[in-house]
Design a protein around this motif. Structure first.
Motif, PDB file in Angstrom:
ATOM      1  N   GLN A  90       0.848  -1.188   0.000  1.00 17.16           N
ATOM      2  CA  GLN A  90       0.000   0.000   0.000  1.00 17.16           C
ATOM      3  C   GLN A  90       0.880   1.233   0.000  1.00 17.16           C
ATOM      4  OE1 GLN A  90      -3.461  -0.225   2.569  1.00 17.16           O
ATOM      5  NE2 GLN A  90      -3.266   1.917   3.111  1.00 17.16           N
ATOM      6  N   GLY A  91       0.347   2.335  -0.469  1.00 16.12           N
ATOM      7  CA  GLY A  91       1.101   3.572  -0.516  1.00 16.12           C
ATOM      8  C   GLY A  91       1.058   4.187  -1.902  1.00 16.12           C
ATOM      9  N   ALA A  92       2.096   4.894  -2.260  1.00 11.47           N
ATOM     10  CA  ALA A  92       2.169   5.553  -3.570  1.00 11.47           C
ATOM     11  C   ALA A  92       3.610   5.531  -4.050  1.00 11.47           C
ATOM     12  CB  ALA A  92       1.656   6.982  -3.479  1.00 11.47           C
ATOM     13  N   ILE A  93       3.770   5.417  -5.366  1.00 12.45           N
ATOM     14  CA  ILE A  93       5.103   5.398  -5.965  1.00 12.45           C
ATOM     15  C   ILE A  93       5.033   6.109  -7.308  1.00 12.45           C
ATOM     16  CG2 ILE A  93       4.690   3.108  -6.963  1.00 12.45           C
ATOM     17  CD1 ILE A  93       7.662   2.551  -6.695  1.00 12.45           C
ATOM     18  N   THR A  94       6.031   6.941  -7.587  1.00  9.24           N
ATOM     19  CA  THR A  94       6.111   7.677  -8.842  1.00  9.24           C
ATOM     20  C   THR A  94       7.326   7.191  -9.615  1.00  9.24           C
ATOM     21  OG1 THR A  94       5.117   9.617  -7.801  1.00  9.24           O
ATOM     22  CG2 THR A  94       6.194   9.946  -9.914  1.00  9.24           C
ATOM     23  N   VAL A  95       7.084   6.700 -10.826  1.00  7.06           N
ATOM     24  CA  VAL A  95       8.141   6.085 -11.638  1.00  7.06           C
ATOM     25  C   VAL A  95       8.283   6.834 -12.947  1.00  7.06           C
ATOM     26  CG1 VAL A  95       8.870   3.970 -12.803  1.00  7.06           C
ATOM     27  CG2 VAL A  95       7.679   3.834 -10.606  1.00  7.06           C
ATOM     28  N   GLY A  96       9.516   7.120 -13.314  1.00 10.74           N
ATOM     29  CA  GLY A  96       9.789   7.781 -14.585  1.00 10.74           C
ATOM     30  C   GLY A  96      10.330   6.800 -15.603  1.00 10.74           C
ATOM     31  N   GLN A 120      -3.139  -1.945  -4.231  1.00 11.73           N
ATOM     32  CA  GLN A 120      -3.385  -0.845  -3.300  1.00 11.73           C
ATOM     33  C   GLN A 120      -2.319   0.249  -3.382  1.00 11.73           C
ATOM     34  OE1 GLN A 120      -6.224  -0.693  -1.548  1.00 11.73           O
ATOM     35  NE2 GLN A 120      -6.765  -2.595  -2.599  1.00 11.73           N
ATOM     36  N   VAL A 121      -1.253   0.003  -4.150  1.00  9.00           N
ATOM     37  CA  VAL A 121      -0.207   1.018  -4.323  1.00  9.00           C
ATOM     38  C   VAL A 121      -0.573   1.917  -5.506  1.00  9.00           C
ATOM     39  CG1 VAL A 121       2.234   1.437  -4.830  1.00  9.00           C
ATOM     40  CG2 VAL A 121       1.573  -0.483  -3.363  1.00  9.00           C
ATOM     41  N   GLN A 122      -0.644   3.202  -5.260  1.00  9.05           N
ATOM     42  CA  GLN A 122      -0.940   4.152  -6.338  1.00  9.05           C
ATOM     43  C   GLN A 122       0.326   4.371  -7.170  1.00  9.05           C
ATOM     44  OE1 GLN A 122      -2.492   7.913  -5.033  1.00  9.05           O
ATOM     45  NE2 GLN A 122      -2.338   8.847  -7.062  1.00  9.05           N
ATOM     46  N   LEU A 123       0.275   3.942  -8.429  1.00  7.56           N
ATOM     47  CA  LEU A 123       1.432   4.028  -9.324  1.00  7.56           C
ATOM     48  C   LEU A 123       1.234   5.166 -10.310  1.00  7.56           C
ATOM     49  CD1 LEU A 123       4.078   2.866 -10.485  1.00  7.56           C
ATOM     50  CD2 LEU A 123       2.686   1.312 -11.863  1.00  7.56           C
ATOM     51  N   SER A 124       2.140   6.154 -10.268  1.00  7.70           N
ATOM     52  CA  SER A 124       2.093   7.284 -11.188  1.00  7.70           C
ATOM     53  C   SER A 124       3.315   7.235 -12.096  1.00  7.70           C
ATOM     54  CB  SER A 124       2.079   8.615 -10.417  1.00  7.70           C
ATOM     55  OG  SER A 124       0.958   8.685  -9.555  1.00  7.70           O
ATOM     56  N   LEU A 125       3.111   7.506 -13.384  1.00  4.65           N
ATOM     57  CA  LEU A 125       4.185   7.420 -14.369  1.00  4.65           C
ATOM     58  C   LEU A 125       4.438   8.780 -14.999  1.00  4.65           C
ATOM     59  CD1 LEU A 125       3.078   4.121 -16.159  1.00  4.65           C
ATOM     60  CD2 LEU A 125       4.796   4.367 -14.360  1.00  4.65           C
ATOM     61  N   THR A 126       5.688   9.025 -15.333  1.00  2.00           N
ATOM     62  CA  THR A 126       6.049  10.254 -16.030  1.00  2.00           C
ATOM     63  C   THR A 126       7.161   9.943 -17.019  1.00  2.00           C
ATOM     64  OG1 THR A 126       6.693  12.578 -15.729  1.00  2.00           O
ATOM     65  CG2 THR A 126       7.807  10.957 -14.355  1.00  2.00           C
ATOM     66  N   GLU A 127       7.304  10.786 -18.031  1.00  2.00           N
ATOM     67  CA  GLU A 127       8.256  10.532 -19.106  1.00  2.00           C
ATOM     68  C   GLU A 127       9.184  11.730 -19.281  1.00  2.00           C
ATOM     69  OE1 GLU A 127       7.562  10.544 -23.744  1.00  2.00           O
ATOM     70  OE2 GLU A 127       6.771   8.682 -22.897  1.00  2.00           O
ATOM     71  N   ALA A 128      10.471  11.454 -19.476  1.00  2.00           N
ATOM     72  CA  ALA A 128      11.458  12.517 -19.703  1.00  2.00           C
ATOM     73  C   ALA A 128      12.739  11.864 -20.209  1.00  2.00           C
ATOM     74  CB  ALA A 128      11.712  13.312 -18.421  1.00  2.00           C
ATOM     75  N   SER A 129      13.771  12.679 -20.406  1.00  2.00           N
ATOM     76  CA  SER A 129      15.061  12.147 -20.851  1.00  2.00           C
ATOM     77  C   SER A 129      15.819  11.571 -19.659  1.00  2.00           C
ATOM     78  CB  SER A 129      15.894  13.258 -21.495  1.00  2.00           C
ATOM     79  OG  SER A 129      16.253  14.230 -20.524  1.00  2.00           O
TER      80      SER A 129
END
Length: 311
Positions: A90-96, A120-129
């Motif tokens: 559970q929780g949140a994670i931000t992955v690039g 239950q883990v909030q997964l957020s994605l982002t894109e960059a170099s």
């Protein structure tokens, strides 16, 4: 007042019998009676009326029963939440990720299986170099990122290699070299190149330059792009040739023909970067899954008929 007092009280209230309640709790009846008496003294109110056979809740006891059950339920929920977070459930994670990462089947598979295992883990994605992603991971804006090898490792960052893949030559459709089924790097010596700068992707850039050097020439780079997907589109526009990871064939861009490289060829490496002293259990779970899946054989390519640009 302790939680055990509430638990004892609730069981007695549910059983309305001290003997049955003591058996259910696994303690003796006299100690249980003493605990209830202590609770009544602390509350300043009688909770049970003693009957010839068992007990009955008083009006105050009935009101306290519902409150006690609610308190215990909240404690149970809080305990489960803490345990899930500690396990990474559970929780949140931000992955690039870099622009080309999703085209390799392993990256979507890692993310897909992570979401399936830890819904239950909030997964957020982002894109960059790669440089931007590494900077954001170090700053704490991102928890982890899928990147190409960095020019240099910053203190506090861990860059962990995951897997590598073949590099192919990308040609504009109709280019004279497309008549060959495979090509040597040396056959590109007179061609204009479309490439990204070394700052954007040092690992693959260095591999390509080294391959050209071994073939006896320095590539004439006439166009630069910040992303591999842009390079493919520029090749399709006829602005030059390039070398790209094999997974980029999934773009299926019209106007591009791919050819394998004869002899010693560059390799495209994929890594995951994260902070050295991260404390997130969710990040630990992602790393463990990425390591496991990266060791497996290359995922099967999407089954489809070859296009005229690939034949």
């Amino acid at each position: 007042m302790e939680l055990r007092h509430l638990r004892y009280f609730v069981v007695v209230a549910e059983e309305l019998h001290f003997t049955r309640a003591s058996q259910r709790l696994g303690i003796g009846q006299p100690p249980l009676s003493q605990q209830i008496q202590q609770l009544e003294q602390e509350l300043g109110s009688q909770l049970f009326r003693r009957l010839p056979r068992g007990v009955a809740l008083t009006e105050a006891g009935l009101a306290f029963f519902f409150d006690a059950k609610a308190i215990l339920a909240q404690v149970e929920r809080a305990t489960r939440n803490v345990q899930r977070i500690a396990r990474g459930d559970q929780g949140a994670i931000t992955v690039g990720m870099i622009n080309s990462a999703p085209f390799n089947p392993r990256i979507p598979r890692i993310l897909r299986e992570f979401r399936q295992r830890f819904p239950q883990v909030q997964l957020s994605l982002t894109e960059a170099s790669t440089p931007e992603l590494a900077k954001d991971v170090l700053a704490g804006t991102l928890d982890a990122a899928f990147v190409r090898p960095l020019i240099s490792d910053d203190p506090g960052l861990i860059v962990e290699p995951l897997f590598e893949e073949d590099v192919l030559i990308a040609l504009p459709t109709g280019h004279p070299l497309t008549r060959h089924k495979s090509l040597s790097v040396g056959q590109l010596a007179r061609e204009p190149f479309v490439l990204f700068s070394r700052v954007i992707g040092s690992g693959l850039y260095d591999e390509i330059i080294a391959a050209c050097t071994r073939a006896g020439f320095s590539p004439r780079i006439e166009q630069q792009a910040s992303q591999v997907t842009s390079i493919v589109n520029l090749v399709a526009a006829g602005l030059g040739v390039s070398m790209v990871p094999e997974s980029m064939k999934q773009i299926n861009s019209q106007g591009v023909t791919y050819r394998r490289i004869e002899g010693e060829a560059p390799r495209a490496h994929m890594s995951i970067v994260y902070r050295e002293n991260h404390v997130s259990p969710a990040v630990t779970q992602l790393l463990m899954l990425a390591r496991k899946l990266s060791k497996e054989k290359r995922a099967a390519r999407v089954s489809r008929k070859p296009t005229t640009e690939e034949t």
